[in-house]
Every structure is written in C-alpha cells, then in structure tokens.
Design a protein around this motif. Structure first.
Motif, PDB file in Angstrom:
ATOM      1  N   LEU A   6       0.910  -1.141   0.008  1.00 14.31           N
ATOM      2  CA  LEU A   6      -0.011  -0.053  -0.071  1.00 14.31           C
ATOM      3  C   LEU A   6       0.902   1.318  -0.027  1.00 14.31           C
ATOM      4  O   LEU A   6       1.996   1.272   0.486  1.00 14.31           O
ATOM      5  N   ALA A   7       0.280   2.515  -0.440  1.00 14.43           N
ATOM      6  CA  ALA A   7       1.087   3.752  -0.358  1.00 14.43           C
ATOM      7  C   ALA A   7      -0.123   4.690  -0.045  1.00 14.43           C
ATOM      8  O   ALA A   7      -1.342   4.297  -0.487  1.00 14.43           O
ATOM      9  N   THR A   8       0.233   5.736   0.557  1.00 15.64           N
ATOM     10  CA  THR A   8      -0.609   6.864   0.606  1.00 15.64           C
ATOM     11  C   THR A   8      -0.166   8.042   0.244  1.00 15.64           C
ATOM     12  O   THR A   8       1.033   8.209   0.542  1.00 15.64           O
ATOM     13  N   VAL A   9      -0.771   8.975  -0.073  1.00 13.70           N
ATOM     14  CA  VAL A   9      -0.575  10.332  -0.201  1.00 13.70           C
ATOM     15  C   VAL A   9      -1.245  11.333   0.487  1.00 13.70           C
ATOM     16  O   VAL A   9      -2.534  11.274   0.361  1.00 13.70           O
ATOM     17  N   VAL A  10      -0.710  12.246   1.165  1.00 13.87           N
ATOM     18  CA  VAL A  10      -1.373  13.181   1.982  1.00 13.87           C
ATOM     19  C   VAL A  10      -1.166  14.588   1.220  1.00 13.87           C
ATOM     20  O   VAL A  10       0.162  15.134   1.210  1.00 13.87           O
TER      21      VAL A  10
ATOM     22  N   LEU B  99      -5.560   6.970  -0.748  1.00 10.91           N
ATOM     23  CA  LEU B  99      -4.951   5.437  -0.577  1.00 10.91           C
ATOM     24  C   LEU B  99      -4.359   4.574  -2.024  1.00 10.91           C
ATOM     25  O   LEU B  99      -5.599   4.499  -2.800  1.00 10.91           O
ATOM     26  N   PHE B 100      -3.377   4.256  -2.070  1.00 12.92           N
ATOM     27  CA  PHE B 100      -2.984   3.618  -3.337  1.00 12.92           C
ATOM     28  C   PHE B 100      -3.049   1.993  -3.149  1.00 12.92           C
ATOM     29  O   PHE B 100      -2.036   1.598  -2.286  1.00 12.92           O
ATOM     30  N   GLY B 101      -3.828   1.361  -3.378  1.00 12.40           N
ATOM     31  CA  GLY B 101      -3.590  -0.296  -3.420  1.00 12.40           C
ATOM     32  C   GLY B 101      -4.829  -0.983  -4.191  1.00 12.40           C
ATOM     33  O   GLY B 101      -5.649  -0.510  -4.922  1.00 12.40           O
TER      34      GLY B 101
ATOM     35  N   GLU C 242     -13.321  -1.117   2.784  1.00 13.76           N
ATOM     36  CA  GLU C 242     -13.659  -1.091   3.987  1.00 13.76           C
ATOM     37  C   GLU C 242     -12.678  -0.524   5.174  1.00 13.76           C
ATOM     38  O   GLU C 242     -13.082   0.073   6.224  1.00 13.76           O
ATOM     39  N   LYS C 243     -11.535  -1.188   4.864  1.00 13.05           N
ATOM     40  CA  LYS C 243     -10.360  -0.920   5.869  1.00 13.05           C
ATOM     41  C   LYS C 243     -10.218   0.671   5.734  1.00 13.05           C
ATOM     42  O   LYS C 243      -9.892   1.440   6.825  1.00 13.05           O
ATOM     43  N   ALA C 244     -10.189   1.131   4.811  1.00 10.50           N
ATOM     44  CA  ALA C 244     -10.053   2.872   4.358  1.00 10.50           C
ATOM     45  C   ALA C 244     -11.129   3.509   5.285  1.00 10.50           C
ATOM     46  O   ALA C 244     -10.750   4.340   5.813  1.00 10.50           O
ATOM     47  N   GLN C 245     -12.335   3.090   5.164  1.00  9.21           N
ATOM     48  CA  GLN C 245     -13.426   3.825   5.748  1.00  9.21           C
ATOM     49  C   GLN C 245     -13.216   3.719   7.234  1.00  9.21           C
ATOM     50  O   GLN C 245     -13.252   4.771   7.891  1.00  9.21           O
TER      51      GLN C 245
ATOM     52  N   ALA D 254     -11.042   8.411  -0.575  1.00 14.04           N
ATOM     53  CA  ALA D 254     -10.236   8.219  -1.918  1.00 14.04           C
ATOM     54  C   ALA D 254      -9.378   7.032  -2.141  1.00 14.04           C
ATOM     55  O   ALA D 254      -8.298   7.089  -1.431  1.00 14.04           O
ATOM     56  N   ILE D 255      -9.710   6.065  -2.873  1.00 15.58           N
ATOM     57  CA  ILE D 255      -8.962   5.024  -3.076  1.00 15.58           C
ATOM     58  C   ILE D 255      -8.625   4.832  -4.747  1.00 15.58           C
ATOM     59  O   ILE D 255      -9.378   4.795  -5.331  1.00 15.58           O
ATOM     60  N   ARG D 256      -7.154   4.551  -4.819  1.00 10.23           N
ATOM     61  CA  ARG D 256      -6.942   4.130  -6.528  1.00 10.23           C
ATOM     62  C   ARG D 256      -6.047   3.075  -6.439  1.00 10.23           C
ATOM     63  O   ARG D 256      -5.449   2.516  -5.421  1.00 10.23           O
TER      64      ARG D 256
END
Length: 464
Positions: free
Chosen positions: A59-63, A72-74, A93-96, A102-104
């Motif tokens: 996973l990777a995230t960008v703020v 969230l990138f995954g 669901e995990k992101a929520q 925002a998931i990509r």
C-alpha cells in the motif's frame, strides 16, 4: 485499529506543519524467506500504522497538502487471492475505518506523482529501509539510488508527533508490558539446572501467543549475558550460571514492550553475583529516580554510570574516583552500551527515521566516536509523554578486557589483576519501561520483581 477520529486527527496535525506539496508514505510488502510464496510474517511500517492503521501489504498513501485530501493506493483482492486466503475485509472497508475516502489502484501511484512533480510541487518521503521501497521510490519518482533523499522536514514533523504518546497509546503499551511481565515471571520460575536456553525461550513465546501477541524483537535468553544481543539459545544451563532474559511483545496494534531480568539458574546467586546484581540494581534505581521532564537522558545515563562505577570500586574491580572514571569513560569496560531508548510502535521507536532526529537535537548532537556513549540512542531532554526504557548493566567481556589490559588502558581506574580472575562472569541487566509524566514518571504495566529477595521468592515457587 483505533477509532477513526484518532487517525484523522493525526493526519490533520501532521498536515498543519506544511504549506504545500504532498507527503508520501510507503507501506511494507511481504518479504520472501527462500522463495516468493514462503514469506516472513508481515509487519507494517510503523509510521504507516501510526497515520493510517491498515496492516495490509503493498500500500501507499499520499497526503496532498494543497488539495486537503488523503489518497490510498492499493488493490482489492483478486479471485486468486480469495481462493488461497478466503474473502477478507475489503481495502475500501479498511480505508473507511480510518477515514480515507479516496482509493486508487496501486499502478496509478506513479502517474499521480509524475503530475505532482510536473506542477513543481514537492514530494516528501521518509527514509526507506526495505529494499523494495528503495526500488519503488526510484521507479515512481524517476530517481537513481543516489538521488533518494528523504525529507528532513517530514522526518522532524513525524518524530515530534510520535514522540508524545497519547492516552490510547499508553493503554496499548501497558497491555504489552503486562504480558511481558508474565513471560518473565514464568522464565524465572521454570528455569533450573539441566535445561537448555531454548526451552525457556519457547515457553515464553507460547505464553505470548496464547495472549494473541508476538515477540516485539528476537528474544535474548542466554547464560552469556555479556554478549549484548545474543540470540544463540542452544546452551545447557547449570547451577552457578546467570540467565539473562531480555524479551518483550507487541500488541495487535503494534505497540511494544521491552523488559529484562537476570536471575540465577539455581536457587540463589553466589556472593559475587549477588554483589554485582546489587550494583546494577542501585544504578537502575538511580536512573529511575531521575526520570522527569526537562532532564537530559544523557545526564541520567551518566548518573547511572557513576553509580555503577561506585559499586565496582567497592567490590574492587575499579579504583579511584567514580566521577573521574566516568569522565574518562573507563566504566565503559563494564557498560558498553546506552542506558535506554524510546519505545512505542517500534521497540527502538522510530529508529528507521534516524537517531540524530529521534534521540538528539541539532544543538546537542549525538557523540558518534566515544566508546560507550556512542551507543546511547537517546540523549536529549525528556518531555511529558515520552516513553523510554531504562536498562543499566554490567558485562564482563573477556576479549574486550584482555585488549584493554594489553593496552594498559585506564589502568588508574581498573583493577585488571582482580578482573582477570573473573572473566567468565557473564552479564547482568535490569530493564523496565516508563512514560514521562508532568511530575516525574510512571512505570508501565504490572510490577516485575527486581529485588534479590523477590527474585528468590519466584525461584522458590518454581518446579524442581
């Protein structure tokens, strides 16, 4: 996971330290032991856990500071993943659960960052320690390995935030210490002559796993306590040996404990072992009593060193004046390492971000050359909310002692004639975990026996 609002608040606080650009966080991947599909147990990056709470790999995230959003990138599980591992909570669901909308797909990370860079916005990132993430940074940012330059500004902001443990973090650390206390009591009670070190190590691992926790680091369970990080556990132990148990666990949320006790394999220490144990315990209590905000941990370390030197002078292993001996670093023959370190989501908290940022300041940098003090991971002034270990010890290392004796090093402070008669002594360490409070300190978790009579009482409760 903690409550959603905790992660949202953490990201908001971090974002407030920057006026523009993006903050890139790379999660960890599953690493193979000997082939691709036989992997080590997965452990998520601790800073990723702190801000995003998701333990899935790749996973990777960008703020995005300018857009005011977190991405969230995954990738969701494929049907092949489901066949082998079963349906699990979805990535969405995990992101929520942690407040990310925002998931990509992961493959969109590179074009997203290319667009950021094209618009002359800065991409900040933390030091990568997994080889995969070093390669990934090269790929998504178009860098060579020599061009990877983590953001000092981002490191400092993360360290400042993670340095101060919140109430919910302290609660997790207390859980980890409580289980470690039970592990150590079990080790003391069960240890007896004729056993092997691995039997004790296996037993405490079994206890931890029964509490749904895992070791926070490879345990040190050894009769050769003079070897600071000794992971060899095949020796048969006998009466007269000292067993050193340095072990801790981490909770499901990743928070660690780190405790050490040294105790006799038989029912009691011999007289010299008792004397040296008392010296270490006195140094431990000296350091413990000095814990409070505003005091430099390096100064507490030096106080503990003076207490060790005073005790060693009384026994006859050292001579002269204790303060002069410590000023000359002669005590380092017996205490080669530092008094302690930060503790949290990592057993050496945030060590991946750099000791110079975690344990020191620009005004008071780390001494990287002086033997003994160069191994002190924490030197700066303590603040309320810091969590630290305190772990003084005495370690008689034959090779080091013989080298110093041959060089006639610090002969005015060290009684080599007596010391050379006890090169097989081993080592003793005592360690507990503390949170710094406004008025002093609080020892985390249940009390773990440390007085000689308390250790002996536990030994008497063991099986023959």
């Amino acid at each position: 996971m903690f409550e959603k609002e905790i992660y949202v608040h953490r990201r908001r606080e971090l974002s407030s330290k920057f006026s523009s650009g993006v903050l890139l966080f790379l999660g960890n991947i599953e690493n193979p032991i000997n082939f691709e599909h036989n992997t080590y147990p997965f452990r998520q990056d601790s800073s990723f856990l702190y801000y995003f709470g998701i333990k899935s790999p790749k996973l990777a995230t960008v703020v995005d500071i300018d857009a005011g959003e977190t991405l969230l990138f995954g990738d969701e599980m494929t049907i092949d993943d489901i066949v082998w591992m079963g349906q699990q909570q979805t990535l969405r669901e995990k992101a929520q659960w942690v407040g990310i909308a925002a998931i990509r797909p992961f493959h969109e990370l590179q074009p997203y960052l290319e667009k950021v860079l094209k618009n002359s916005n800065q991409v900040r990132y933390l030091p990568p320690y997994q080889a995969h993430n070093k390669l990934l940074l090269q790929h998504v940012l178009g860098l060579s390995i020599d061009q990877i330059k983590p953001s000092v500004e981002m490191i400092q902001a993360v360290v400042t935030q993670r340095n101060i443990k919140a109430t919910e973090e302290i609660a997790e650390l207390e859980k980890a210490v409580d289980v470690a206390v039970d592990m150590h009591r079990l080790a003391i009670k069960m240890t007896r002559p004729g056993m092997h070190e691995y039997e004790i190590s296996n037993a405490i691992q079994h206890l931890a796993q029964n509490r749904q926790m895992s070791f926070s680091y490879p345990p040190i369970v050894t009769k050769h306590g003079e070897i600071l990080h000794n992971h060899i556990q095949y020796h048969k132990i006998k009466a007269g040996d000292i067993l050193l148990n340095d072990s801790g666990v981490e909770t499901a949320l990743g928070y660690a404990s780190d405790l050490t006790r040294s105790f006799p394999v038989g029912k009691r220490f011999n007289p010299l072992q008792e004397e040296l144990y008392a010296v270490v315990l006195n140094a431990f209590k000296t350091a413990e009593a000095a814990l409070k905000p505003g005091v430099a941990f390096k100064n507490i370390h030096l106080k503990a060193c003076e207490a060790l030197a005073e005790g060693l002078i009384q026994i006859g292993f050292m001579k002269g004046n204790a303060q002069d001996a410590v000023a000359a670093h002669a005590h380092a023959l017996f205490f080669q390492c530092g008094l302690g370190h930060m503790l949290g989501l990592d057993v050496h908290d945030m060590e991946d971000l750099g000791e110079q940022y975690v344990g020191y300041t620009a005004d008071e940098p780390k001494d990287t050359k002086t033997f003994g003090i160069k191994s002190l991971r924490l030197g700066k002034k303590l603040e309320a909310g810091n969590v630290v270990t305190v772990e003084p010890g005495i370690y008689i290392i034959p090779e080091l002692t013989q080298m110093w004796a041959q060089q006639n090093l610090h002969h005015e402070f060290i009684n080599y004639d007596l010391l050379n008669k006890h090169l097989d002594f081993g080592g003793i360490r005592i360690e507990d975990n503390y949170v710094i409070k406004d008025s002093g300190y609080h020892r985390l978790g249940k009390y773990l026996e440390r007085e000689l009579n308390e250790i002996y009482d536990l030994k008497d409760q063991g099986t023959d």
